[in-house]
Write an enzyme that holds these catalytic residues in place. Structure first.
Site, PDB file in Angstrom:
ATOM      1  N   ASP A 166       4.440  44.502  14.674  1.00 43.91           N
ATOM      2  CA  ASP A 166       4.730  45.468  15.742  1.00 43.91           C
ATOM      3  C   ASP A 166       6.220  45.801  15.784  1.00 43.91           C
ATOM      4  OD1 ASP A 166       1.975  45.113  17.096  1.00 43.91           O
ATOM      5  OD2 ASP A 166       2.766  43.069  17.077  1.00 43.91           O
ATOM      6  N   ASP A 201      -0.899  41.562  12.675  1.00 48.25           N
ATOM      7  CA  ASP A 201      -0.277  42.840  12.376  1.00 48.25           C
ATOM      8  C   ASP A 201       1.227  42.679  12.555  1.00 48.25           C
ATOM      9  OD1 ASP A 201       0.253  42.714  15.071  1.00 48.25           O
ATOM     10  OD2 ASP A 201      -0.716  44.607  15.590  1.00 48.25           O
ATOM     11  N   ASP A 212       2.022  48.467  13.736  1.00 50.06           N
ATOM     12  CA  ASP A 212       2.076  49.310  14.930  1.00 50.06           C
ATOM     13  C   ASP A 212       3.513  49.749  15.159  1.00 50.06           C
ATOM     14  OD1 ASP A 212      -0.531  49.407  15.678  1.00 50.06           O
ATOM     15  OD2 ASP A 212      -0.365  47.960  17.314  1.00 50.06           O
TER      16      ASP A 212
HETATM   17  P1  UTP Z   1      -0.656  42.152  19.403  1.00 46.79           P
HETATM   18  O1  UTP Z   1      -2.096  42.471  19.644  1.00 46.79           O
HETATM   19  O2  UTP Z   1      -0.077  42.634  18.147  1.00 46.79           O
HETATM   20  O3  UTP Z   1      -0.508  40.574  19.549  1.00 46.79           O
HETATM   21  O4  UTP Z   1       0.123  42.712  20.631  1.00 46.79           O
HETATM   22  P2  UTP Z   1       0.561  39.581  18.951  1.00 46.79           P
HETATM   23  O5  UTP Z   1       0.997  38.741  20.070  1.00 46.79           O
HETATM   24  O6  UTP Z   1       1.594  40.293  18.170  1.00 46.79           O
HETATM   25  O7  UTP Z   1      -0.297  38.667  18.029  1.00 46.79           O
HETATM   26  P3  UTP Z   1      -0.784  38.916  16.524  1.00 46.79           P
HETATM   27  O8  UTP Z   1      -0.140  37.863  15.737  1.00 46.79           O
HETATM   28  O9  UTP Z   1      -0.397  40.287  16.101  1.00 46.79           O
HETATM   29  O10 UTP Z   1      -2.272  38.734  16.583  1.00 46.79           O
HETATM   30  C1  UTP Z   1       1.496  42.468  20.859  1.00 46.79           C
HETATM   31  C2  UTP Z   1       1.860  42.848  22.239  1.00 46.79           C
HETATM   32  O11 UTP Z   1       1.741  44.235  22.423  1.00 46.79           O
HETATM   33  C3  UTP Z   1       1.032  44.529  23.589  1.00 46.79           C
HETATM   34  C4  UTP Z   1       0.181  43.331  23.858  1.00 46.79           C
HETATM   35  O12 UTP Z   1      -0.019  43.157  25.224  1.00 46.79           O
HETATM   36  C5  UTP Z   1       0.960  42.208  23.273  1.00 46.79           C
HETATM   37  O13 UTP Z   1       1.750  41.651  24.283  1.00 46.79           O
HETATM   38  N1  UTP Z   1       0.172  45.698  23.387  1.00 46.79           N
HETATM   39  C6  UTP Z   1      -0.693  45.737  22.342  1.00 46.79           C
HETATM   40  C7  UTP Z   1       0.214  46.705  24.291  1.00 46.79           C
HETATM   41  O14 UTP Z   1       0.999  46.664  25.246  1.00 46.79           O
HETATM   42  N2  UTP Z   1      -0.607  47.786  24.145  1.00 46.79           N
HETATM   43  C8  UTP Z   1      -1.491  47.848  23.121  1.00 46.79           C
HETATM   44  O15 UTP Z   1      -2.236  48.837  23.025  1.00 46.79           O
HETATM   45  C9  UTP Z   1      -1.514  46.805  22.197  1.00 46.79           C
HETATM   46 MN    MN Z   2       1.129  41.768  16.677  1.00 47.74          MN
END
Ligand code: UTP
Ligand code: MN
Length: 537
Positions: free
Chosen positions: A332, A330, A461
């Site tokens: 972020d 995804d 996100d």
């Molecule tokens: P992600 O699940 O998007 O992982 O969460 P990522 O490292 O970007 O990997 P991919 O490539 O998308 O799979 C990113 C960060 O956001 C935090 C997670 O702990 C992670 O460090 N996070 C995610 C939260 O703090 N709360 C959430 O509800 C979701």
């Molecule tokens: Mn991510």
């Protein structure tokens, strides 16, 4: 038997230990220098046994040194003793001393002489040519280590990650974390592991993980990993949790009802919630990695949306892409405004703007529910943070390459054109977003011949943070998940502090520690600063 180095031979005094004229202790058995390991034996038992041996004429040393020829231990494995030796000053792991079980010592005392060393006396350990083996050492918390994307042990870490994932799918969080920690240790090594002995003394490698690693090193694959990977349950749970909006619990329930495929799910008549329906509609797209170029394109769109509704606001790409990953599941983003409070109500406006331009296939906003408690943060059962957040699915146009122009960089005009195209070809956006469970999809994705669809779905996100919490939010949303977990564990266990994506609370001083940057958080925690590209634990 390894030949012993010849030792200095002391004159033997009438069959008893004593002191020679130079004042040195004299042993009845000069080739034998003993050392009793206190580990697991305890100091009083060690003292008692040492004196017993000395009375019988054995030379028992207080400290381990090069002159020791026989190391005696009780209830330790050979590897544990090696690990202990490695941990001694100057790394004594390569000593030629015999590593023996206490039984050899007690039998020798009974016999009144050193008895012959039999196999059953020897501590079992891996045989290798020590000179060729590279030894590794890493600190035990992932947040004390620098883990780049340069992983030299992908075969091993893939195996352990699969077992971690399987544990998580089975709601076994503890086991999942154990495998994740083990994998993270291997990710931090500067070279590929080729031999089990290299792992001596490394933290977080439990018995189970070591067994898996050994299997892979010796046989090229782990039988447990292979059988898990091909099990009906693992395959089905992975497929079902691959649907956005479906977690391990739902997938498990469906699996137990006999639903193993997407087809069976569609035929089951289960009513799906809005997120799950969108997840199913865009299943293939959402299970295809997002590229950095796509993330940047979405970043430009999000930036336009945010600046359109709140000039001066700041947008930061977080998650894996901030750590330098080239693909992700995804994208972020963290949004803030330098003036505290100006960010309030921002999300709704941003999302409306994106929706009006036809950029969204799905969106759900959760409101900010974070309140700072005066007496410190409550022990929350979940690590979910409480920012205003939008889970969304973007409709990303595929940008055509035009002349010399950078294909993935959008100009203002491009964005306008794409917005118009989006609305033209996807005029049902709003109704689709509002669609309730069970309704038919409008079919716009299906009717396009494969390969000709000019857009793809991408999970995005969006998180809004007040500037006062921005440092914590940035640190918390940059990941990796294990790095974050380890930071919080470090804070709690090593510093008596509570860290979240909102705040850092010092339990000893009973106060919140304010920061503007990530660097300050590391400093408060007594950790060296680790840049995002080295948080890939
Ligand atoms: P992600 O699940 O998007 O992982 O969460 P990522 O490292 O970007 O990997 P991919 O490539 O998308 O799979 C990113 C960060 O956001 C935090 C997670 O702990 C992670 O460090 N996070 C995610 C939260 O703090 N709360 C959430 O509800 C979701
Ligand atoms: Mn991510």
């Amino acid at each position: 038997m390894v030949p012993l180095k010849r030792r200095k031979v002391f004159p033997s005094h009438a069959g008893n230990t004593g002191t020679d004229s130079s004042g040195e202790k004299v042993s009845k058995f000069p080739q034998v220098v003993l050392f009793l390991l206190e580990r697991k034996m305890g100091s009083s038992r060690r003292d008692f046994l040492s004196q017993l041996g000395q009375k019988k004429g054995f030379q028992v040393e207080e400290k381990f040194s090069e002159s020791v020829t026989h190391l005696i231990s009780e209830n330790n494995s050979g590897d544990e003793v090696r690990t202990w030796l490695d941990s001694q000053d100057g790394g004594r792991g390569r000593t030629a001393a015999h590593l023996l079980d206490i039984s050899w010592y007690t039998e020798s005392i009974q016999a009144g002489r050193p008895v012959e060393i039999l196999d059953r006396h020897k501590l079992q350990e891996q045989q290798t040519d020590e000179a060729e083996v590279v030894m590794f050492s890493v600190p035990s918390y992932a947040c004390q280590r620098r883990t780049t994307l340069d992983n030299h042990n992908t075969v091993l870490t893939d195996a352990l990650s699969l077992l971690a994932e399987n544990a998580e799918l089975n709601d076994e969080e503890g086991r999942g974390v154990a495998f994740r920690r083990a994998a993270a240790v291997l990710k931090a090594l500067p070279k590929a592991v080729t031999d089990m002995t290299q792992l001596r003394g490394l933290p977080c490698l439990g018995e189970h993980s070591l067994r898996v690693i050994k299997d892979v090193l010796e046989n090229g694959a782990s039988s447990e990993v292979e059988s898990t990977k091909h099990s009906e349950r693992y395959k089905a749970l992975k497929l079902l949790t691959g649907i956005f909006g479906v977690g391990a619990k739902t997938a498990d329930r469906w699996f137990r009802e006999g639903i193993h495929t997407l087809h069976q799910l569609k035929d089951s008549g289960h009513s799906l919630n809005r997120a799950q329906q969108a997840g199913l509609d865009h299943y293939d797209d959402l299970n295809q990695s997002v590229t950095k170029a796509e993330a940047d394109t979405i970043g430009e769109i999000v930036e336009r949306a945010v600046l359109a509704v709140l000039p001066g606001a700041q947008i930061t790409l977080t998650g894996g892409f901030r750590r330098g990953k080239l693909t992700g599941h995804d994208v972020d983003f963290l949004i803030t405004h330098p003036e505290e409070g100006r960010e309030e109500g921002l999300m709704t406006k941003v999302v409306s703007w994106l929706e009006s331009q036809g950029f969204l296939l799905y969106q759900k906003i959760t409101r900010n529910s974070y309140l700072e408690a005066k007496d410190g943060p409550a022990r929350s059962a979940s690590n979910m943070d409480r920012f205003e957040r939008c889970f969304s699915i973007f409709r990303l146009s595929k940008v055509e390459k035009k002349g010399a122009k950078q294909p993935e960089t959008l100009t203002e005009n491009d964005v306008k054109t794409h917005a118009q195209e989006n609305l033209k070809t996807h005029s049902h956006t709003s109704s689709q977003i509002q669609r309730v469970s069970g309704e038919e999809e409008d079919g716009s994705e299906r009717k396009q011949p494969a390969g000709f669809r000019p857009w793809r779905a991408v999970r995005v996100d969006l998180v809004v943070s007040p500037i006062s919490q921005f440092g914590f939010a940035l640190l918390g949303w940059t990941g990796s998940k294990l790095f974050e977990r380890e930071l919080r564990r470090w804070a709690g266990h090593e510093r008596a502090m509570s860290l979240s994506s909102h705040a850092l609370y010092d339990n000893k001083q009973s106060r919140y520690l304010r920061v503007m940057t990530e660097e300050e958080i590391f400093a408060h925690l007594g950790l060296e600063y680790v840049p995002p590209s080295e948080r890939n634990a």
